[in-house]
Design an enzyme around this catalytic site. Structure first.
Site, PDB file in Angstrom:
ATOM      1  N   CYS A  98      18.337  -0.353   9.034  1.00 22.52           N
ATOM      2  CA  CYS A  98      18.242   0.079  10.425  1.00 22.52           C
ATOM      3  C   CYS A  98      18.576   1.550  10.645  1.00 22.52           C
ATOM      4  O   CYS A  98      18.396   2.073  11.742  1.00 22.52           O
ATOM      5  CB  CYS A  98      19.151  -0.792  11.283  1.00 22.52           C
ATOM      6  SG  CYS A  98      18.917  -2.539  10.908  1.00 22.52           S
TER       7      CYS A  98
ATOM      8  N   HIS B 135      24.144   2.612  18.696  1.00 23.58           N
ATOM      9  CA  HIS B 135      23.347   1.698  17.879  1.00 23.58           C
ATOM     10  C   HIS B 135      23.132   0.411  18.691  1.00 23.58           C
ATOM     11  O   HIS B 135      22.043  -0.113  18.737  1.00 23.58           O
ATOM     12  CB  HIS B 135      24.055   1.427  16.544  1.00 23.58           C
ATOM     13  CG  HIS B 135      23.225   0.650  15.583  1.00 23.58           C
ATOM     14  ND1 HIS B 135      21.980   1.068  15.188  1.00 23.58           N
ATOM     15  CD2 HIS B 135      23.445  -0.539  14.947  1.00 23.58           C
ATOM     16  CE1 HIS B 135      21.467   0.173  14.334  1.00 23.58           C
ATOM     17  NE2 HIS B 135      22.333  -0.805  14.177  1.00 23.58           N
TER      18      HIS B 135
ATOM     19  N   GLU C  90      31.271  -0.999  17.120  1.00 20.44           N
ATOM     20  CA  GLU C  90      30.862   0.362  17.492  1.00 20.44           C
ATOM     21  C   GLU C  90      31.788   0.916  18.574  1.00 20.44           C
ATOM     22  O   GLU C  90      32.169   2.093  18.534  1.00 20.44           O
ATOM     23  CB  GLU C  90      29.401   0.354  17.979  1.00 20.44           C
ATOM     24  CG  GLU C  90      28.863   1.762  18.233  1.00 20.44           C
ATOM     25  CD  GLU C  90      27.350   1.789  18.464  1.00 20.44           C
ATOM     26  OE1 GLU C  90      26.729   0.710  18.588  1.00 20.44           O
ATOM     27  OE2 GLU C  90      26.801   2.907  18.528  1.00 20.44           O
TER      28      GLU C  90
ATOM     29  N   LYS D 185      18.301  -0.092  23.131  1.00 24.57           N
ATOM     30  CA  LYS D 185      17.764  -1.296  22.481  1.00 24.57           C
ATOM     31  C   LYS D 185      17.686  -2.463  23.463  1.00 24.57           C
ATOM     32  O   LYS D 185      16.913  -3.399  23.254  1.00 24.57           O
ATOM     33  CB  LYS D 185      18.640  -1.717  21.292  1.00 24.57           C
ATOM     34  CG  LYS D 185      18.445  -0.859  20.038  1.00 24.57           C
ATOM     35  CD  LYS D 185      19.126  -1.494  18.832  1.00 24.57           C
ATOM     36  CE  LYS D 185      18.948  -0.672  17.557  1.00 24.57           C
ATOM     37  NZ  LYS D 185      19.826   0.531  17.522  1.00 24.57           N
TER      38      LYS D 185
ATOM     39  N   HIS E 270      15.132  -3.786  18.739  1.00 26.54           N
ATOM     40  CA  HIS E 270      15.596  -3.121  17.523  1.00 26.54           C
ATOM     41  C   HIS E 270      14.393  -2.776  16.655  1.00 26.54           C
ATOM     42  O   HIS E 270      13.748  -3.656  16.096  1.00 26.54           O
ATOM     43  CB  HIS E 270      16.557  -4.034  16.775  1.00 26.54           C
ATOM     44  CG  HIS E 270      17.375  -3.311  15.746  1.00 26.54           C
ATOM     45  ND1 HIS E 270      16.927  -2.159  15.121  1.00 26.54           N
ATOM     46  CD2 HIS E 270      18.602  -3.554  15.238  1.00 26.54           C
ATOM     47  CE1 HIS E 270      17.851  -1.738  14.273  1.00 26.54           C
ATOM     48  NE2 HIS E 270      18.875  -2.569  14.327  1.00 26.54           N
TER      49      HIS E 270
ATOM     50  N   PHE F  70      22.446  -2.728   8.012  1.00 22.82           N
ATOM     51  CA  PHE F  70      22.729  -3.636   6.912  1.00 22.82           C
ATOM     52  C   PHE F  70      22.706  -2.797   5.640  1.00 22.82           C
ATOM     53  O   PHE F  70      21.853  -1.922   5.476  1.00 22.82           O
ATOM     54  CB  PHE F  70      21.657  -4.729   6.812  1.00 22.82           C
ATOM     55  CG  PHE F  70      21.794  -5.817   7.842  1.00 22.82           C
ATOM     56  CD1 PHE F  70      22.831  -5.815   8.764  1.00 22.82           C
ATOM     57  CD2 PHE F  70      20.885  -6.867   7.877  1.00 22.82           C
ATOM     58  CE1 PHE F  70      22.956  -6.823   9.710  1.00 22.82           C
ATOM     59  CE2 PHE F  70      21.002  -7.886   8.813  1.00 22.82           C
ATOM     60  CZ  PHE F  70      22.040  -7.862   9.727  1.00 22.82           C
TER      61      PHE F  70
END
Lengths: 83, 420
Positions: free
Chosen positions: B166, B305, B316, B337, B342, B402
């Site tokens: 990502c 994010h 976060e 998002k 995403h 990830f």
């Protein structure tokens, strides 16, 4: 021979979006606008259309007549096998 | 710490394909309006999915490419080429006037040509075909998009594709910036692209149990970052490409300058393949601040994010508090998002478009669907309504992933940066 040529012409014309009449037996594949990848694509399609299998060592074709002769030869071999 | 004076890098062109439209203006206006791009997936396989929602881009490649081109271009490369053309035109960049070896292209993607890969498997395993289309490899390979851009524009400088899940495109842009900063290139075409809304890819994501549950009242409102009732992320597709130039080069040719990419930080959590780490995310933000020579209170906005998973948003938030201290409470943070979903390998790039236009327009896009406060997420997330701000100077865009590789970018208004 004439039939194979017509079919090959149609296939290439469709792929390149050009006039079939502009493709001659002695035309060079590169001059028409077919690079090696396009040629593989045509061969792929022809394998389906003609029910033949084109060996890796026979794909070095330069002109339209090379292509037509290759297909014709494999079609004849196929005909012999099925006899 | 190096004392070498680094060249400065600015954004002069933007191209985007997104669930909010395929121009930067359309994209940003839809974000400000809080328009969600999440809908029922339009695909033949939708009934076989547990999760039937995604943020799809309204993009028909046959409008932009001829048949012969399309035969070699997966959707992911179509997005990339479309965005590159838009960005180069936007920058009024005449590439024939630039030394080709001084122009490179860096792209990020998670899955590359996912459709080509899946078509191949479908033919082999389902249709029992004995052979595959000759172009399968060339469409599926992850580097295809960047290579296609290089061929289209004759870019002979470095051409790399980054795949860090990502954060892929944030990394691609950050590394592209360094190519210019360190003097290897004068212009970089950089961004990210993702087109992974295939049956197999969505199924794989379902199995990870990170996808959002459909909102019962309105499925467009299923992604709820920072809200206590968040249930996960919504997959999306799209791309964004930037023209990056060395500052004096851009000034000399009279280019319109959107912003300076003043900071970039990348770190790895080195802890867990999926679980985010507060320390890891904080290190990346701190690295970007250090790189920009900025202190925390100078940042006015963070494009988070903010995936909408329980774990990410709380982590976060904690990481932002760790880095920004007291200033965390006066920061504006939003997760776009919530609207565009995403975009995986394209997320960092597309969100940098939002961040750039926020900086230029002094308008902060909202986090929509934020109606239930979460004590673990107690900062200002620009909930549900966009915000006008007074002369935003510096903005940060976070990308986590990830695999643990974080990419944090900082943008600054050019006029207010002294050369250092």
């Amino acid at each position: 021979m004439e039939d194979t040529f017509s079919i090959v012409k149609e296939m290439i014309a469709k792929k390149l979006e050009i006039e079939p009449a502009s493709i001659q037996l002695n035309s060079n594949l590169t001059d028409i606008g077919l690079d090696s990848l396009d040629t593989f694509d045509i061969i792929f399609e022809a394998e389906d259309k003609f029910g033949i299998k084109i060996p890796n060592d026979q794909v070095n074709v330069v002109t339209i007549s090379d292509v037509v002769n290759l297909f014709d030869r494999l079609l004849q071999e196929k005909a012999k096998v099925s006899l | 710490m190096s004392t070498a004076v680094l060249r400065r890098v600015v954004i002069t062109g933007i191209g985007v394909v997104s669930p909010q439209g395929n121009t930067p203006v359309e994209f940003f206006n839809n974000l400000l309006a809080g328009n969600s791009g999440v809908s029922r997936i339009k695909a033949s396989f939708v009934d076989a999915l547990e999760t039937k929602i995604a943020a799809q881009a309204d993009f028909d490649g046959t409008q932009y490419f001829i048949k012969q081109q399309l035969a070699l271009l997966d959707r992911v490369s179509q997005f990339a080429l479309y965005c590159a053309e838009q960005a180069i035109q936007d920058a009024h960049l005449v590439l024939s006037e630039v030394e080709p070896s001084r122009v490179g292209c860096y792209m990020g993607t998670g899955m590359g040509g996912a459709s080509a890969t899946e078509d191949g498997y479908d033919r082999l395993f389902k249709q029992k075909a004995t052979r595959l289309k000759p172009f399968t490899v060339l469409m599926a390979m992850n580097g295809a998009a960047a290579s296609q851009i290089a061929m289209q524009y004759h870019l002979q400088g470095p051409n790399l594709t980054f795949t860090t899940a990502c954060s892929s495109s944030a990394i691609a842009i950050g590394e592209a910036v360094r190519q210019i900063q360190h003097g290897y290139c004068d212009v970089m075409i950089a961004g990210g692209t993702e087109a992974l809304l295939t049956f197999g890819t969505i199924k794989a994501w379902e199995a990870l149990r990170t996808l959002a549950k459909e909102d019962e009242l309105n499925l467009a409102h299923s992604c709820k970052p920072f809200s206590a009732n968040r249930t996960g992320l919504v997959l999306g597709e799209g791309a964004a490409v930037f023209v990056l130039e060395e500052l004096t080069y851009a000034q000399a040719r009279g280019a319109k300058i959107y912003a300076e990419v003043s900071g970039y930080g990348t770190t790895n959590d080195s802890t867990h393949i999926t679980q985010p780490s507060v320390d890891g995310q904080a290190r990346a933000m701190q690295a970007a601040l250090n790189n920009a020579n900025l202190v925390p209170h100078q940042i006015g906005y963070i494009n988070a994010h903010g995936t909408g998973t329980q774990l990410n948003d709380a982590t976060e938030t904690a990481a932002i508090k760790q880095v920004f201290g007291e200033h965390a409470n006066s920061l504006s943070i939003s997760s776009t998002k919530s609207m565009h979903g995403h975009l995986m390998g394209a997320a960092g790039a597309v969100e940098l478009v939002a961040t750039t236009l926020a900086l230029v327009n002094n308008q902060l896009p909202p986090t929509i669907n934020l109606h239930e406060p979460d004590p673990m997420c107690d900062l200002d997330y620009v909930a549900n309504q966009f915000k006008n701000v007074d002369n935003l100077q510096h903005a940060m865009s976070n990308s986590f992933a990830f695999g643990g590789t974080s990419g944090v970018l900082i943008l600054s208004k050019v006029n207010n940066r002294s050369a250092f």
